[in-house]
Motif scaffolding. Structure first.
Motif, short mmCIF file in Angstrom:
data_model
loop_
_atom_site.label_atom_id
_atom_site.label_comp_id
_atom_site.label_asym_id
_atom_site.label_seq_id
_atom_site.Cartn_x
_atom_site.Cartn_y
_atom_site.Cartn_z
N GLY A 124 -5.61 8.25 -0.92
CA GLY A 124 -6.28 7.04 -1.41
C GLY A 124 -5.67 5.77 -0.86
O GLY A 124 -5.90 4.68 -1.39
N SER A 125 -4.89 5.90 0.19
CA SER A 125 -4.19 4.75 0.78
C SER A 125 -4.96 4.20 1.98
O SER A 125 -6.07 4.63 2.28
N ASP A 126 -4.35 3.26 2.68
CA ASP A 126 -4.87 2.82 3.97
C ASP A 126 -4.66 3.93 5.00
O ASP A 126 -3.88 4.86 4.79
N GLY A 127 -5.35 3.81 6.14
CA GLY A 127 -5.06 4.68 7.27
C GLY A 127 -3.77 4.21 7.93
O GLY A 127 -3.54 3.00 8.06
N PHE A 128 -2.93 5.15 8.34
CA PHE A 128 -1.59 4.78 8.79
C PHE A 128 -1.05 5.87 9.73
O PHE A 128 -1.48 7.02 9.67
N PHE A 129 -0.10 5.48 10.56
CA PHE A 129 0.58 6.43 11.44
C PHE A 129 2.08 6.20 11.37
O PHE A 129 2.53 5.04 11.36
N ILE A 130 2.85 7.29 11.30
CA ILE A 130 4.30 7.20 11.21
C ILE A 130 4.92 8.24 12.13
O ILE A 130 4.53 9.41 12.11
N ALA A 131 5.89 7.82 12.94
CA ALA A 131 6.66 8.75 13.77
C ALA A 131 8.13 8.43 13.64
O ALA A 131 8.53 7.26 13.67
N LYS A 132 8.95 9.47 13.44
CA LYS A 132 10.39 9.27 13.27
C LYS A 132 11.16 9.94 14.41
O LYS A 132 11.01 11.15 14.65
N VAL A 175 -7.38 -0.11 8.22
CA VAL A 175 -7.55 -1.03 7.08
C VAL A 175 -8.92 -1.71 7.12
O VAL A 175 -9.09 -2.82 6.66
N ILE A 176 -9.90 -1.01 7.66
CA ILE A 176 -11.24 -1.58 7.81
C ILE A 176 -11.84 -1.97 6.46
O ILE A 176 -12.53 -2.98 6.35
N ARG A 177 -11.59 -1.18 5.42
CA ARG A 177 -12.21 -1.54 4.14
C ARG A 177 -11.58 -2.78 3.53
O ARG A 177 -12.16 -3.40 2.64
N ARG A 178 -10.40 -3.16 3.99
CA ARG A 178 -9.80 -4.44 3.56
C ARG A 178 -10.28 -5.59 4.45
O ARG A 178 -10.43 -6.72 3.98
N LYS A 179 -10.53 -5.30 5.71
CA LYS A 179 -10.95 -6.34 6.67
C LYS A 179 -12.11 -5.78 7.51
O LYS A 179 -11.92 -5.35 8.65
N PRO A 180 -13.32 -5.76 6.94
CA PRO A 180 -14.46 -5.13 7.62
C PRO A 180 -14.78 -5.72 8.98
O PRO A 180 -15.35 -5.02 9.83
N GLU A 181 -14.41 -6.97 9.21
CA GLU A 181 -14.75 -7.59 10.49
C GLU A 181 -14.05 -6.92 11.67
O GLU A 181 -14.49 -7.06 12.83
N ILE A 182 -12.99 -6.16 11.40
CA ILE A 182 -12.26 -5.48 12.48
C ILE A 182 -13.18 -4.55 13.27
O ILE A 182 -13.11 -4.48 14.50
N LYS A 183 -14.07 -3.84 12.57
CA LYS A 183 -14.88 -2.83 13.25
C LYS A 183 -15.95 -3.44 14.15
O LYS A 183 -16.55 -2.73 14.97
N TYR A 184 -16.20 -4.73 14.01
CA TYR A 184 -17.22 -5.36 14.84
C TYR A 184 -16.63 -5.98 16.12
O TYR A 184 -17.35 -6.59 16.91
N LYS A 185 -15.34 -5.82 16.32
CA LYS A 185 -14.73 -6.30 17.56
C LYS A 185 -15.14 -5.40 18.72
O LYS A 185 -15.46 -4.23 18.53
N ASP A 204 0.82 -1.20 0.00
CA ASP A 204 0.00 0.00 0.00
C ASP A 204 0.86 1.26 0.00
O ASP A 204 2.00 1.26 0.50
N LEU A 205 0.32 2.34 -0.55
CA LEU A 205 1.07 3.59 -0.66
C LEU A 205 1.52 4.11 0.70
O LEU A 205 2.66 4.58 0.86
N ALA A 206 0.66 4.02 1.71
CA ALA A 206 1.03 4.51 3.05
C ALA A 206 2.22 3.74 3.61
O ALA A 206 3.10 4.32 4.25
N SER A 207 2.25 2.45 3.37
CA SER A 207 3.37 1.62 3.81
C SER A 207 4.65 2.03 3.09
O SER A 207 5.74 2.04 3.68
N GLN A 208 4.53 2.37 1.81
CA GLN A 208 5.71 2.84 1.06
C GLN A 208 6.17 4.20 1.59
O GLN A 208 7.38 4.47 1.66
#
Length: 431
Positions: free
Chosen positions: A418-426, A334-344, A236-240
């Motif tokens: 248009g990527s996944d949701g992501f967080f980055i800290a350096k 990444v809910i739109r890739r794995k929708p079951e996550i939001k039902y936890k 995914d773009l965010a991972s890149q």
């Protein structure tokens, strides 16, 4: 398409009964099936559609059912979910077809009243012009409209504000993009793109990153000649962008502490021109094998993959110029890739910040003086992102932000690129 609908109902029921991962269950099932491409596309659309809209569909069922408790086993509930989803969200399916096919499926249930119940409920939904149940407040309305649990709507509203919350809700639905990273070490890039075209895959090159490409009509990208010849990997773009933040240099020693399935490891090695050392680790041996096979396919000889527990300090690991830890997280990006996550249940995520803090504390010990540490997650949660980093800095005065102000931390939401949701800290180790 009667068989495709019944097949989908059975898959959804299996998911309910076994708590499987949706993407793995669907991919493995379809790969073993003899459906043609068109039928597989319909099954996938209905399967993921019902899964991502499940909360809304169940609210409709509850609103239209007078006494559903003794009638709705998993199978019948999924028949109703599929019927309602086709009526409400699939314009390509005529209303009569959605109802009639659902009634036929209901006849397969043991309860003889199931077919009549299904017919009555679906036709009542049509009679009500397919309106959603009425709600009392904005949180309830957004929860129902976007099929997102109230606790998560409230969390995003509180942590990121109304505008960003709405954006997160809208982008949590629909098909996620497929993005690949072209291997800059495997030959001419234009030649790689020609190979994709020859396999019938259309694409759009990223305006942000030179080697990032969004692909369409990909199906199983693993079956393309470009993939088989090690010319790309899926990432995914965010991972890149996370790898760009790490900014590895040729000759560096880099540790990737939570690497599997290896996308970041591969990009890091390619950015280093396969010069230096990239040591990749995961807790599970079978996932380590994925990293090794991927590195071999891409021709990345500088990559070494081994089993390691990121929570426990390993004195055998070297001091590194750059350390990346993509920590275990709730996956709310990444809910739109794995929708079951939001039902936890939210309680399932409560201990994650503690685990993330333990990992961050441990991996920081591998960073050389003046070396860099990047902490990342694929979630959108202040508790797992900003707060973990701030708490780490407060208790580790040998580290400092690598950039001035708040620029050293960034939350990437799907609406941005248009990527996944992501967080980055350096962070930089200063002594």
């Amino acid at each position: 398409m009667g068989n495709t609908r019944w097949y989908t109902v059975r898959l959804l029921t299996k998911l309910d009964e076994n708590n499987s991962y949706s993407n793995i269950l669907l991919d493995e099932s379809l790969s073993r099936s003899d459906f043609d491409k068109r039928d597989k596309k319909f099954i996938a659309a209905l399967f993921y559609g019902v899964l991502e809209r499940r909360l809304t569909l169940d609210a409709i069922i509850a609103d239209l059912s007078k006494n559903p408790k003794n009638k709705l086993n998993f199978t019948l509930r999924n028949i109703l979910r599929c019927g309602l989803y086709q009526l409400k969200y699939m314009d390509s399916v005529p209303d009569n077809a959605a109802v009639d096919e659902s009634v036929e499926l209901a006849k397969k249930c043991r309860n003889p009243a199931s077919a009549g119940f299904t017919n009555g409920l679906l036709r009542e939904f049509i009679r009500r012009e397919m309106a959603l149940p009425k709600t009392d407040n904005e949180i309830d309305r957004l929860s129902l409209e976007y099929s997102c649990p109230k606790w998560l709507v409230g969390k995003w509203m509180t942590e990121y504000g109304k505008e960003k919350c709405l954006s997160l809700l809208k982008t949590s639905l629909g098909q996620a993009p497929t993005t690949v990273r072209l291997n800059n070490l495997s030959g001419d890039i234009d030649q790689t793109l020609d190979m994709l075209l020859a396999d019938g895959i259309t694409f759009e090159r990223s305006k942000m990153l030179e080697y990032a490409v969004n692909v369409a009509n990909a199906g199983a990208i693993e079956k393309t000649e470009a993939y088989k010849h090690g010319r790309l990997h899926v990432q995914d773009l965010a991972s890149q962008l996370c790898c760009n933040t790490l900014d590895p240099q040729p000759g560096d020693t880099v540790l990737d502490l939570c690497s599997a399935p290896g996308g970041k490891t591969f990009t890091i090695a390619e950015m280093m021109n396969n010069e230096g050392r990239v040591l990749a680790f995961d807790l599970h041996p079978n996932r380590v094998k994925l990293i090794r096979s991927g590195a071999e396919r891409l021709g990345l000889s500088c990559v070494t993959a081994e089993v390691n527990n990121a929570k426990i300090f390993n004195p055998d690991l070297p001091q590194a110029d750059r350390v990346l830890v993509d920590a275990p997280c709730s996956g709310l990006g990444v809910i739109r890739r794995k929708p079951e996550i939001k039902y936890k249940e939210p309680s399932e995520f409560e201990r994650l910040p503690v685990i993330q803090a333990e990992i961050l504390d441990t991996v920081s010990r591998y960073v050389k003086v003046n070396g860099f540490l990047v902490y990342s997650t694929c979630t959108v949660s202040r508790a797992e992102n900003d707060e973990v980093v701030k708490n780490f800095l407060a208790s580790h005065d040998d580290f400092e932000p690598a950039e001035e102000g708040d620029a050293f931390m960034q939350t990437i939401t799907p609406d941005m690129y248009g990527s996944d949701g992501f967080f980055i800290a350096k962070l930089r180790r200063r002594r």
